[in-house]
Design a protein around this motif. Structure first.
Motif, PDB file in Angstrom:
ATOM      1  N   GLY A 418      36.662  48.346  39.250  1.00  0.00           N
ATOM      2  CA  GLY A 418      35.883  49.919  39.292  1.00  0.00           C
ATOM      3  C   GLY A 418      34.473  50.499  38.385  1.00  0.00           C
ATOM      4  O   GLY A 418      34.388  51.402  38.230  1.00  0.00           O
ATOM      5  N   VAL A 457      30.588  57.819  40.863  1.00  0.00           N
ATOM      6  CA  VAL A 457      32.280  57.710  41.378  1.00  0.00           C
ATOM      7  C   VAL A 457      33.094  58.248  40.377  1.00  0.00           C
ATOM      8  O   VAL A 457      33.535  57.939  39.174  1.00  0.00           O
ATOM      9  N   GLN A 459      37.215  58.009  39.901  1.00  0.00           N
ATOM     10  CA  GLN A 459      38.303  57.303  40.345  1.00  0.00           C
ATOM     11  C   GLN A 459      39.434  57.890  39.572  1.00  0.00           C
ATOM     12  O   GLN A 459      38.985  58.569  38.021  1.00  0.00           O
ATOM     13  N   LEU A 478      45.778  52.632  41.555  1.00  0.00           N
ATOM     14  CA  LEU A 478      44.483  53.837  42.107  1.00  0.00           C
ATOM     15  C   LEU A 478      45.216  54.581  42.305  1.00  0.00           C
ATOM     16  O   LEU A 478      46.124  53.777  43.820  1.00  0.00           O
ATOM     17  N   TYR A 481      39.986  58.082  45.256  1.00  0.00           N
ATOM     18  CA  TYR A 481      38.203  58.822  44.743  1.00  0.00           C
ATOM     19  C   TYR A 481      37.841  59.291  45.231  1.00  0.00           C
ATOM     20  O   TYR A 481      38.328  59.566  46.185  1.00  0.00           O
ATOM     21  N   LYS A 483      33.097  60.119  45.627  1.00  0.00           N
ATOM     22  CA  LYS A 483      31.303  60.075  45.472  1.00  0.00           C
ATOM     23  C   LYS A 483      30.837  60.981  45.453  1.00  0.00           C
ATOM     24  O   LYS A 483      31.544  62.298  46.652  1.00  0.00           O
ATOM     25  N   VAL A 497      40.186  65.161  44.104  1.00  0.00           N
ATOM     26  CA  VAL A 497      40.783  63.849  44.409  1.00  0.00           C
ATOM     27  C   VAL A 497      42.118  64.855  44.712  1.00  0.00           C
ATOM     28  O   VAL A 497      43.223  64.877  43.665  1.00  0.00           O
ATOM     29  N   TRP A 698      32.528  52.880  47.664  1.00  0.00           N
ATOM     30  CA  TRP A 698      33.210  54.306  47.198  1.00  0.00           C
ATOM     31  C   TRP A 698      33.308  55.243  48.092  1.00  0.00           C
ATOM     32  O   TRP A 698      33.208  56.569  47.396  1.00  0.00           O
TER      33      TRP A 698
END
Length: 915
Positions: A418, A457, A459, A478, A481, A483, A497, A698
């Motif tokens: 990442g 990004v 995450q 994870l 995510y 962007k 998210v 991403w």
């Protein structure tokens, strides 16, 4: 500690001595009588077995007294020795198969007929629609490359260049690796070189230095090789860098370069090609590259390194030279990759890519590398591979192994999963997660506090509670995510998210299967990368929650692959040292159970064979718009003769079988994830960045744009199907097709694949998610490879990307893999294809095999267990085998054929082939 060159020299000497001894023994045997020779060979074979057993015991005893560093060097010596001794075997697979097939085809009519059928495909690519599709593809490719480049480091803000002038060193700079080789490659013959790209965007390079390198032998070559040629070339070719000794860099040359610019740039990289894997040596700089770095850093204080590789390289040298201020990872960035790189250099593009793999200082420090490679049974002609690392792949290992040891982590990991920097600065304000029994949602306000526009990004990870001795759990995983859009300085954007609460559950093999969300505290992390959290939140699960049915289909969840676990010890965070994989502990004898799965006994089914050859007055077009279960399908299928059904099933490679009398058309199916590609016919098609670069954006929207672009182009060329996307994992840095797959992580792999599938299928094009499953190594894959894996790792790591894609994009097709799961071939595996894919996940598309290259890819198993098309380039052998299977079991094979043909024709009916 011995150098790489010394270790390789020792290995070469050892192999030469062994080969000399074999030649001498061969001469002795040839001088014997036939009876004596037979006895002597038997004695030799037994002595060899005894010697190997003794050597194995001796190695184990010797290593027990070594330090970890000494053990690692000793194992390294053995790996290099195996590589040198097995080098002639690298041609096994595509190379030998291809050469043998072509040779036979020149002599035998059936082979010629099959080959002619495949090479007869022609594509009109010069229509207005085709030209427009390629023009649009170039834009999409450049957008992906722009966002896929990762800024690894940028001390003293060396990038973007203050003045657009730079000295470019390295022969590697003349031929950027823009894609991979094989069926996953694409035509890159018209792609601009790095130097042409710099001219295009206004970055001035030192033309005198360029001329010096040309005089020394550097040259740009076309990237237009046929994929089949690339495969064979990789199998028989060398693996050394193109970089020569830098003695052409005289004092005068370097003085001129210093006068031209204060900044220097060096390109390093390596090639990935289908059919062969990487070695640790190939992922490290060679001596001449190190010598070049020595020279350049001695004369320049501001050095930029470009990492041009689809595999994780060892990049510790970036830290060892203080003069290396900046580093960019560009992966294999497609036809516009050089342009994107040039734009990043001059600041026209602010890099926003993030790594989708962990970059360790030592690529062999990953436990998966211990059992990666060429291992074959003593009692069976087949390779095998043990996934002893279990769930601890990629960051799941490093983040868990060093969860309480930051110093150890820093010594092991250079760039975490990442990781990615920017030319601007962002600040985040994360709201408390909204948590329900069904889902978790996190809002993050992202503000550009820097001086230039850019994307960021966000995450989101979770950490589940772990009980020593209980279900294995990664310290962090994870979850999702997002962007941002392009944010101008001072602008803000809120991204959200969201992920399912049950995504935090773990597969519970010990209690029959299903997922268990254990009671305890779960940490939700909002992070720049897997290791560096910006904000953390804790949510409590009050009591255990068990998920025994699939959330979407309601189908029962249970252990289905216990036979694939083998008699192995799997890595446990409860005992790292005691359970760490060791190739010396491998059992090279296949058990009776494994041997039986490799050659299963099939009892003929009872009953009556299905009707064939009826006259019901239906044409294929009459089925248009009908559901799969409509009764008219049964009437139509009754009309097909047995021969026609076998042809439809067997001729599934690139051009499906036509049944003219009933109006069934052929459908054209082409590779590859980086753009339409044919191994057997010429096609001028657009190229794209490889999947690792797509994932490094991403950006799910860009993944969709790639699929949409390929689908539009396929329609322009009358192509109905696309063997893509590739969805296997980067189990280690050694995978020869890592460029063709997205990541070491299943979540980003699944989401990126879903985006590409949705884009293509929205244009009416069949997609085949591949290779289902466990096709994470090239060595022995094409000659039969048994993979053993525990069900938790299989479910959570290797099947999860496929599950995400099936549920988020409803793909119309899937491609089964070469791999034998615990000895049972994936393309004929009932648990994989019927119980999990079609049962648990609700997949209702068509399944094709990968290229049929060996007898283990048995059509008798495929037809019974859910594999609808045999991707057999030379289909007459599959036709013969299917006919034989029908004769032995007309009911079972007949019913299977009917189901397979039904599914395949239903898929064809949905395409433009019927227009």
């Amino acid at each position: 500690m011995a150098t790489r060159r010394e270790i390789k020299s020792e290995a070469v000497a050892r192999v030469d001595a062994e080969r000399a001894a074999r030649r001498e023994r061969k001469a002795e045997l040839e001088a014997m009588t036939p009876e004596d020779r037979k006895v002597a060979k038997a004695e030799d074979k037994q002595r060899a077995k005894d010697a190997e057993k003794a050597a194995k015991a001796e190695r184990k005893e010797r290593r027990s007294t070594m330090t970890r560093g000494e053990r690692r060097e000793d194992k390294r010596r053995e790996r290099v020795y195996r590589k040198v001794s097995h080098r002639p075997r690298r041609a096994v697979g595509w190379g030998v198969t291809g050469v043998a097939v072509v040779a036979i085809g020149a002599l035998a009519a059936p082979w010629v007929s099959d080959l002619t059928r495949l090479t007869s495909m022609e594509f009109d690519t010069e229509t207005a629609e085709g030209v427009a599709a390629r023009e649009n593809a170039a834009v999409v490719s450049e957008n992906v490359a722009d966002e896929g480049i990762v800024l690894l480091k940028n001390e003293d803000a060396v990038l973007p260049l203050a003045e657009p002038r730079i000295n470019v060193f390295s022969f590697e700079s003349f031929n950027l690796r823009l894609g991979g080789g094989g069926s996953g490659g694409s035509n890159l013959s018209t792609a601009p070189t790095l130097y042409e790209a710099m001219d295009q965007v206004g970055v001035e390079y030192n033309s005198e230095l360029y001329a010096t390198m040309e005089d020394a032998g550097a040259e740009s070559v076309s990237g237009s090789s046929n994929g089949f040629v690339q495969i064979v070339g990789s199998l028989v070719g060398g693996d050394e860098s193109a970089e020569p000794e830098p003695d052409y860099l005289t004092d005068d040359v370097l003085a001129q370069a210093q006068e031209f610019s204060d900044t220097a740039m060096i390109v390093v990289g390596n090639d990935g090609v289908e059919g062969s894997d990487m070695t640790a040596e190939q992922l490290r700089l060679v001596d001449n590259q190190i010598a070049l770095l020595d020279v350049v850093t001695e004369h320049f204080d501001d050095v930029v390194v470009v990492v041009n590789s689809g595999n994780q390289m060892e990049l510790g040298f970036l830290d060892e030279y203080p003069q290396i201020k900046s580093a960019l990872w560009i992966g294999t960035p497609g036809p516009q990759g050089a342009v994107s790189l040039a734009k990043v250099l001059n600041g026209d593009v602010n890099p926003s890519g993030h790594l989708t793999d962990t970059y360790a200082y030592d690529v062999t420090s990953a436990p998966s590398t211990e059992t990666f490679g060429d291992f074959t049974y003593d009692n069976a002609d087949r390779g095998f591979l043990n996934y002893n690392e279990g769930i601890y792949v990629g960051y799941r290992y490093y983040e868990t192994r060093y969860v309480d040891d930051e110093a150890g982590y820093d010594a092991a990991v250079q760039y975490p999963f990442g990781h990615g920097l920017s030319y601007t600065d962002f600040t985040w304000d994360a709201a408390d997660p909204v948590v329900t029994d069904e889902e978790i949602s996190v809002d993050v306000d992202v503000t550009n506090d820097g001086d230039v526009a850019g994307k960021d990004v966000v995450q989101v990870y979770f950490s589940a509670p772990y009980t020593p001795g209980g279900i294995e759990k990664s310290a962090i995983e994870l979850a999702g995510y997002a962007k941002t859009s392009m944010l101008e300085p001072g602008d803000s954007e809120t991204v959200t998210v969201t992920f399912d609460t049950r995504d935090m559950a773990s597969w519970d093999s010990e209690n029959g299967g299903g997922y268990l969300l254990e009671a305890g505290d779960y940490v939700i992390s909002v992070s720049n990368d897997v290791h560096d959290a910006v904000a953390e939140f804790t949510t409590e699960v009050g009591e255990d929650v068990r998920y025994d049915t699939d959330a979407d289909t309601g189908e029962s969840l249970e252990n289905r692959f216990e036979y694939a676990e083998g008699d192995l010890t799997y890595l446990s965070r409860d005992d790292w040292e005691g359970t760490y994989p060791d190739a010396d502990d491998m059992d090279f004898t296949a058990s009776d159970e494994v041997l039986e799965r490799m050659d299963p006994t099939i009892e003929p089914a009872e009953g009556e064979a299905p009707t064939t050859g009826a006259d019901n007055g239906l044409m294929f077009a009459d089925l248009e718009g009908l559901d799969y279960d409509d009764p008219a399908w049964d009437l139509f299928l009754d009309q097909l003769t047995l021969d026609e059904q076998i042809q439809i099933f067997s001729q599934g490679a690139y051009l499906t079988a036509e049944v003219e009398r009933l109006g069934v058309p052929s459908a054209v199916l082409l590779d590859s994830p980086a753009g339409l590609n044919s191994l057997f016919s010429s096609i001028e098609a657009a190229s794209y960045p490889t999947e690792i670069v797509i994932a490094s954006t991403w950006n799910d929207d860009l993944a969709y744009a790639v699929g949409e672009s390929v689908g539009t182009e396929a329609n322009a060329y009358d192509v109905q199907g696309w063997y893509a996307p590739g969805m296997n994992l980067h189990r280690s840095a050694f995978g020869g097709r890592d460029f063709e797959y997205y990541s070491e992580d299943p979540v980003i792999s699944g989401q990126m694949a879903a985006g590409m599938v949705n884009g293509a299928q929205d244009q009416g094009v069949l997609t085949f998610i591949k290779h289902f499953a466990l096709n994470d190594q090239e060595v022995n894959a094409r000659t039969g490879l048994n993979v053993f894996v525990d069900e938790q790792a299989f479910r959570e790591v290797y099947l999860q990307p496929f599950e995400i894609a099936v549920k988020d994009s409803d793909p119309t097709g899937a491609m089964s893999s070469f791999i034998n799961i615990g000895g049972s071939w994936a393309g004929g595996n009932e648990q994989l294809l019927q119980e999990v894919l079609r049962g648990e996940w609700g997949f209702d598309g068509v399944v094709s095999t990968d290229a049929v290259l060996g007898g283990w890819m048995d059509p008798a198993l495929a037809v019974r267990n859910g594999n609808d098309l045999m991707l057999a380039p030379f289909a007459h052998t599959t036709i013969d085998a299917t006919e034989e299977a029908y004769d032995e079991d007309p009911v079972g094979v007949g019913e299977g054929l009917r189901d397979r043909v039904h599914t395949a024709l239903y898929a064809v009916l949905s395409t433009s082939a019927t227009d």
